[in-house]
Design an enzyme around this catalytic site. Structure first.
Site, PDB file in Angstrom:
ATOM      1  N   HIS A  53      -6.268 -13.719  22.765  1.00  8.25           N
ATOM      2  CA  HIS A  53      -7.557 -13.473  23.430  1.00  8.25           C
ATOM      3  C   HIS A  53      -8.744 -13.918  22.582  1.00  8.25           C
ATOM      4  O   HIS A  53      -9.853 -14.061  23.092  1.00  8.25           O
ATOM      5  CB  HIS A  53      -7.692 -11.992  23.816  1.00  8.25           C
ATOM      6  N   ASP A  65      -0.052 -12.041  23.245  1.00  7.03           N
ATOM      7  CA  ASP A  65      -1.385 -12.031  22.621  1.00  7.03           C
ATOM      8  C   ASP A  65      -1.348 -12.593  21.201  1.00  7.03           C
ATOM      9  O   ASP A  65      -1.954 -12.038  20.286  1.00  7.03           O
ATOM     10  CB  ASP A  65      -1.979 -10.626  22.623  1.00  7.03           C
ATOM     11  N   SER A 119      -9.599  -8.241  15.650  1.00  5.87           N
ATOM     12  CA  SER A 119      -8.492  -8.831  16.396  1.00  5.87           C
ATOM     13  C   SER A 119      -7.936 -10.067  15.684  1.00  5.87           C
ATOM     14  O   SER A 119      -8.683 -10.972  15.318  1.00  5.87           O
ATOM     15  CB  SER A 119      -8.944  -9.224  17.797  1.00  5.87           C
TER      16      SER A 119
END
Length: 246
Positions: free
Chosen positions: A23, A54, A132
């Site tokens: 993402h 992901d 992230s």
């Protein structure tokens, strides 16, 4: 923006790549990466994006970027109450941030809406936007997982990491299917074990299966005849208590 870390794609550590979250680079037009302590941004290219897991793999062709970059090694899936530390750049900034915590839950969930459930590790270390793709390290500074989500509710200091087994699965797919001419590959997705399960929470069902109070798991209710589970010897009526030692 997001974080990332370097891994080796071969035993000699001559082929390096960057691991981050899918993402972080979703719908990208141009990817730029910057090393810790530097101002210059290097152009990166995407080797593979695994949206369901992901995970994304990036390459940087400029040799100067890799000068003095040491790849991280993968460890084991962390167990309950084991220590982890998450590195990254939450909320932007020029300095790396380290948050520490312990594993509070090992469960399954979907990383993106509508996808199949995968193994996930919940930790009590804060994971904020920008974290992230950063590594979650064990006590030996090996990669236990990749940070990918924080809890957006009212609870504090809850974060989730993608365990290393999922990340290594994606890396293995890249190494097997990549195109030598471009180095890139379109991810084919995760295979299914071909198993259907039922939670073993009902007391009567647990007594019938002779499951003690200290045993958890799921009941196999159906097995696809040509699936991986059938080839591994799993049969209808079995109780699956652990996967990969978890």
């Amino acid at each position: 923006t997001g974080s990332g870390f370097a891994i080796s794609l071969d035993s000699s550590a001559e082929r390096l790549a960057i691991v981050t979250n899918a993402h972080v680079v979703a719908s990208f037009a141009d990817i730029r990466v910057r090393k810790f302590g530097e101002v210059h941004k290097y152009k990166a290219r995407c080797l593979m994006v695994a949206h369901t897991a992901d995970v994304a793999l990036l390459a940087v062709d400029e040799a100067r970027f890799w000068h003095k970059v040491a790849p991280l090694e993968f460890g084991e899936v962390p167990r309950l109450y084991e220590n982890v530390k998450v590195l990254g750049y939450p909320m932007g900034g020029d300095n790396a941030c380290v948050t520490r915590g312990v594993v509070s839950r090992v469960d399954t969930t979907s990383y993106v809406r509508g996808a199949e459930n995968l193994l996930v590790v919940q930790i009590d270390a804060a994971i904020n936007p920008g974290n992230s793709g950063g590594p979650a390290l064990d006590d030996r500074s090996r990669v236990a997982g990749v940070a990918f989500s924080g809890f957006s509710g009212t609870a504090d200091n809850i974060g989730y990491i993608i365990p290393r087994v999922v990340v290594q699965n994606v890396v293995a797919d890249y190494l097997e299917f990549h195109d030598d001419s471009t180095g890139a590959v379109k991810w084919t997705g995760l295979c299914s074990l071909g198993l259907w399960t039922q939670a073993c929470e009902n007391p009567a069902l647990r007594r019938k299966l002779r499951m003690g109070d200290d045993v958890s798991g799921v009941l196999i209710t159906r097995v696809a005849a040509l699936g991986c589970g059938a080839r591994a010897g799993v049969r209808e009526g079995d109780v699956l208590a652990s996967l990969a030692g978890v």
